[in-house]
Design a protein around this motif. Sequence first.
Motif, PDB file in Angstrom:
ATOM      1  N   LYS A 201      50.388  43.859  40.191  1.00 18.62           N
ATOM      2  CA  LYS A 201      49.740  44.109  38.900  1.00 18.62           C
ATOM      3  C   LYS A 201      50.224  43.146  37.823  1.00 18.62           C
ATOM      4  O   LYS A 201      49.450  42.762  36.931  1.00 18.62           O
ATOM      5  N   ASP A 202      51.483  42.765  37.863  1.00 14.67           N
ATOM      6  CA  ASP A 202      52.009  41.838  36.864  1.00 14.67           C
ATOM      7  C   ASP A 202      51.302  40.491  36.943  1.00 14.67           C
ATOM      8  O   ASP A 202      50.932  39.907  35.909  1.00 14.67           O
ATOM      9  N   LEU A 203      51.099  39.991  38.163  1.00  9.86           N
ATOM     10  CA  LEU A 203      50.404  38.712  38.319  1.00  9.86           C
ATOM     11  C   LEU A 203      48.929  38.850  37.932  1.00  9.86           C
ATOM     12  O   LEU A 203      48.327  37.892  37.429  1.00  9.86           O
ATOM     13  N   PHE A 204      48.338  40.006  38.159  1.00 10.46           N
ATOM     14  CA  PHE A 204      46.962  40.240  37.710  1.00 10.46           C
ATOM     15  C   PHE A 204      46.881  40.062  36.195  1.00 10.46           C
ATOM     16  O   PHE A 204      45.982  39.379  35.681  1.00 10.46           O
ATOM     17  N   GLN A 205      47.788  40.709  35.472  1.00 11.07           N
ATOM     18  CA  GLN A 205      47.775  40.624  34.010  1.00 11.07           C
ATOM     19  C   GLN A 205      47.966  39.189  33.536  1.00 11.07           C
ATOM     20  O   GLN A 205      47.271  38.732  32.631  1.00 11.07           O
ATOM     21  N   LYS A 206      48.899  38.483  34.149  1.00 13.16           N
ATOM     22  CA  LYS A 206      49.163  37.095  33.744  1.00 13.16           C
ATOM     23  C   LYS A 206      47.958  36.196  33.996  1.00 13.16           C
ATOM     24  O   LYS A 206      47.767  35.195  33.304  1.00 13.16           O
ATOM     25  N   ALA A 207      47.152  36.553  34.997  1.00  9.67           N
ATOM     26  CA  ALA A 207      45.963  35.760  35.320  1.00  9.67           C
ATOM     27  C   ALA A 207      44.733  36.240  34.556  1.00  9.67           C
ATOM     28  O   ALA A 207      43.625  35.735  34.779  1.00  9.67           O
ATOM     29  N   GLY A 208      44.919  37.199  33.648  1.00 10.13           N
ATOM     30  CA  GLY A 208      43.796  37.704  32.861  1.00 10.13           C
ATOM     31  C   GLY A 208      42.905  38.665  33.620  1.00 10.13           C
ATOM     32  O   GLY A 208      41.744  38.865  33.241  1.00 10.13           O
ATOM     33  N   ASP A 210      42.164  42.605  35.337  1.00 13.21           N
ATOM     34  CA  ASP A 210      42.442  44.015  35.077  1.00 13.21           C
ATOM     35  C   ASP A 210      43.315  44.553  36.207  1.00 13.21           C
ATOM     36  O   ASP A 210      42.867  44.616  37.365  1.00 13.21           O
ATOM     37  N   PRO A 211      44.558  44.958  35.933  1.00 15.50           N
ATOM     38  CA  PRO A 211      45.448  45.429  37.001  1.00 15.50           C
ATOM     39  C   PRO A 211      45.020  46.746  37.624  1.00 15.50           C
ATOM     40  O   PRO A 211      45.564  47.140  38.658  1.00 15.50           O
ATOM     41  N   ASN A 212      44.055  47.408  37.017  1.00 16.34           N
ATOM     42  CA  ASN A 212      43.569  48.663  37.572  1.00 16.34           C
ATOM     43  C   ASN A 212      42.205  48.506  38.244  1.00 16.34           C
ATOM     44  O   ASN A 212      41.571  49.501  38.598  1.00 16.34           O
ATOM     45  N   SER A 213      41.762  47.249  38.392  1.00 16.22           N
ATOM     46  CA  SER A 213      40.467  46.990  39.037  1.00 16.22           C
ATOM     47  C   SER A 213      40.638  45.944  40.126  1.00 16.22           C
ATOM     48  O   SER A 213      40.359  44.748  39.913  1.00 16.22           O
ATOM     49  N   PRO A 214      41.123  46.335  41.295  1.00 18.53           N
ATOM     50  CA  PRO A 214      41.299  45.372  42.384  1.00 18.53           C
ATOM     51  C   PRO A 214      39.959  44.870  42.894  1.00 18.53           C
ATOM     52  O   PRO A 214      38.926  45.517  42.676  1.00 18.53           O
ATOM     53  N   PRO A 215      39.932  43.726  43.567  1.00 15.64           N
ATOM     54  CA  PRO A 215      38.665  43.200  44.081  1.00 15.64           C
ATOM     55  C   PRO A 215      38.082  44.096  45.168  1.00 15.64           C
ATOM     56  O   PRO A 215      38.812  44.610  46.019  1.00 15.64           O
ATOM     57  N   LYS A 216      36.765  44.263  45.113  1.00 13.32           N
ATOM     58  CA  LYS A 216      36.094  45.100  46.105  1.00 13.32           C
ATOM     59  C   LYS A 216      35.341  44.253  47.134  1.00 13.32           C
ATOM     60  O   LYS A 216      35.158  44.681  48.268  1.00 13.32           O
ATOM     61  N   SER A 223      37.778  34.918  43.971  1.00 14.95           N
ATOM     62  CA  SER A 223      37.864  34.579  42.553  1.00 14.95           C
ATOM     63  C   SER A 223      39.218  34.991  41.975  1.00 14.95           C
ATOM     64  O   SER A 223      39.872  34.218  41.260  1.00 14.95           O
ATOM     65  N   TYR A 224      39.683  36.194  42.303  1.00  9.82           N
ATOM     66  CA  TYR A 224      40.985  36.669  41.837  1.00  9.82           C
ATOM     67  C   TYR A 224      42.102  35.783  42.392  1.00  9.82           C
ATOM     68  O   TYR A 224      43.045  35.420  41.678  1.00  9.82           O
ATOM     69  N   ALA A 225      41.999  35.449  43.679  1.00 12.34           N
ATOM     70  CA  ALA A 225      43.037  34.634  44.316  1.00 12.34           C
ATOM     71  C   ALA A 225      43.133  33.268  43.646  1.00 12.34           C
ATOM     72  O   ALA A 225      44.239  32.745  43.429  1.00 12.34           O
ATOM     73  N   GLU A 226      41.984  32.694  43.318  1.00 11.79           N
ATOM     74  CA  GLU A 226      41.980  31.377  42.673  1.00 11.79           C
ATOM     75  C   GLU A 226      42.664  31.429  41.306  1.00 11.79           C
ATOM     76  O   GLU A 226      43.455  30.537  40.950  1.00 11.79           O
ATOM     77  N   LYS A 227      42.386  32.464  40.533  1.00 12.91           N
ATOM     78  CA  LYS A 227      42.988  32.580  39.197  1.00 12.91           C
ATOM     79  C   LYS A 227      44.501  32.795  39.277  1.00 12.91           C
ATOM     80  O   LYS A 227      45.268  32.219  38.499  1.00 12.91           O
ATOM     81  N   ILE A 228      44.927  33.619  40.199  1.00 13.52           N
ATOM     82  CA  ILE A 228      46.371  33.854  40.358  1.00 13.52           C
ATOM     83  C   ILE A 228      47.049  32.595  40.873  1.00 13.52           C
ATOM     84  O   ILE A 228      48.148  32.235  40.442  1.00 13.52           O
ATOM     85  N   HIS A 229      46.395  31.909  41.780  1.00 12.35           N
ATOM     86  CA  HIS A 229      46.944  30.685  42.371  1.00 12.35           C
ATOM     87  C   HIS A 229      47.178  29.606  41.312  1.00 12.35           C
ATOM     88  O   HIS A 229      48.051  28.746  41.479  1.00 12.35           O
ATOM     89  N   ALA A 230      46.398  29.664  40.243  1.00 14.06           N
ATOM     90  CA  ALA A 230      46.494  28.650  39.186  1.00 14.06           C
ATOM     91  C   ALA A 230      47.624  28.926  38.199  1.00 14.06           C
ATOM     92  O   ALA A 230      47.897  28.096  37.315  1.00 14.06           O
ATOM     93  N   VAL A 345      52.608  47.739  41.255  1.00 10.25           N
ATOM     94  CA  VAL A 345      51.916  47.449  42.513  1.00 10.25           C
ATOM     95  C   VAL A 345      50.702  48.353  42.640  1.00 10.25           C
ATOM     96  O   VAL A 345      50.768  49.538  42.310  1.00 10.25           O
ATOM     97  N   GLY A 346      49.598  47.798  43.124  1.00 10.81           N
ATOM     98  CA  GLY A 346      48.400  48.586  43.405  1.00 10.81           C
ATOM     99  C   GLY A 346      48.052  48.539  44.876  1.00 10.81           C
ATOM    100  O   GLY A 346      48.379  47.564  45.574  1.00 10.81           O
ATOM    101  N   VAL A 347      47.404  49.575  45.367  1.00 14.89           N
ATOM    102  CA  VAL A 347      46.931  49.637  46.757  1.00 14.89           C
ATOM    103  C   VAL A 347      45.447  49.937  46.735  1.00 14.89           C
ATOM    104  O   VAL A 347      44.991  50.821  45.991  1.00 14.89           O
ATOM    105  N   ALA A 348      44.679  49.210  47.524  1.00 11.19           N
ATOM    106  CA  ALA A 348      43.222  49.377  47.524  1.00 11.19           C
ATOM    107  C   ALA A 348      42.675  49.088  48.919  1.00 11.19           C
ATOM    108  O   ALA A 348      43.344  48.470  49.747  1.00 11.19           O
TER     109      ALA A 348
END
Length: 478
Positions: A201-208, A210-216, A223-230, A345-348
Amino acid sequence: MYRIKWAQMRQAVTLLVVMVMLGTLLAACGGTNTGGTGTSEATATTAPAGGGDAAATDTPAEAGAAEATPGEPTAPEAGTKPAEGTIQVAVVKGDMIITMRKLADAYMQANPGAKVEVVIEPEGGAFDALIAAGNQPDMFVASFGSQIGKYAAQEFVIPMEDLPGAQELLGKLSEATAQQLYGHNFYMPIGADVTMLIYNKDLFQKAGLDPNSPPKTWDEFLSYAEKIHALPAEGGNKIYGTVFWNDALAWGGWYWNMLQPMYLNANQNSCQLLNALGTDIVFDKPECKMADFFTFAQNAQKFAPPTMEKNFFSRTIGMWPQYGYSWEPNLKQAEGKPMVVGEDVGVAPVPVPNEGDTSYSTYGGRALMIFKTTPDRQNRAWEFVKFLMQDENALLFDKELGYLPTLTSLQSDPYFADPARKPFVDQLNNSILPEQFSTAEDVANQVLGVYQQAVVQGELSPEQAVTTAAEKARGVLK
């Protein structure tokens, strides 16, 4: 067609004994033993900390040949005949020894005069040699997957469905975990595991994000992976969008069960690898969408390290779509301080190709099997199996070893209602048992080998990967 004649097995045992004797002589003369199986750093840092499986059939720690460490529970190794009237139970090394001894003590206390001995399942081919030589224990705790199929096909274990009380017990189990094989119920599932997506969740926030909305969906995941990777490196450590356990591609077919949820999601559980009889592959059919699976894996690998040089618990990984429930204890060993599900940490569910698709997962877990011995020994073993499958005893097994319940009555137990566990219990409804045919391991290994070429090395297109894997798999089936 899968049965191996006893004469053939005894010939194999004779050859194995000769080889062992020769190895012993060489060792005595100063020869070097090169037969051990090493474990990589990834194994040591990523294998489940508890007694659970890597969402598959065997944990790497169980598959390897690690030596006992000070303080590790010990037990005699299987291979000696049990004393008259004794139920001998083989288990893997580690915490399972402690738990099974507790249950054995409880059984003996409840049944004065009964004797239960817990022994270690030998590694490699040694266990098979003992069985073929008639030195098998009364029962053992098997892994879901081809291990069950192998012993069933070779008729080393007994069917259970006609034993006293078996139908009543089978009726209490989650239907998906109690699969018939070759027309019989050769095992009783006592603990399960499933794979899901875990994310930081921390890396989600840093990448802009939503830490409560994991990819479905797959597109959202990429898209999420690319933003975090950057994200910029932290403390000199590169941040990755995701990670896959590519080190494990060469460790055996159990690893396919960690990749398989993405394949099942691609075809919406219309195919696994083999047909209903286990005699031929089906994954090369267009409707199985193996090429789609390879395409997604190739795209996701762009945002992952080539190996698990850093695991999720290093806090440098955004998402890991191969997280099994049995890894829960590893959260406590995370870098800096423990990770907490629901906080950092989130689980989905594992993402799906299209919104609205069902997210499937693959079962890992443990099952009780009874070896063919004598009617008296088999009956005693069955009584112990029924004792282990009682609610309170199965719950102890699951809680201490990091498994999910196979008994439907336990799924509503307060222990499994915990927010860190409930997502996994909910996922049980859409989880698929791995193929348990004796041929499944060989086919999965061929797929994993091609995955290495296509996804990690980028040498094959998805279409080429399917064709190559199909050719190799049919080659081993022949």
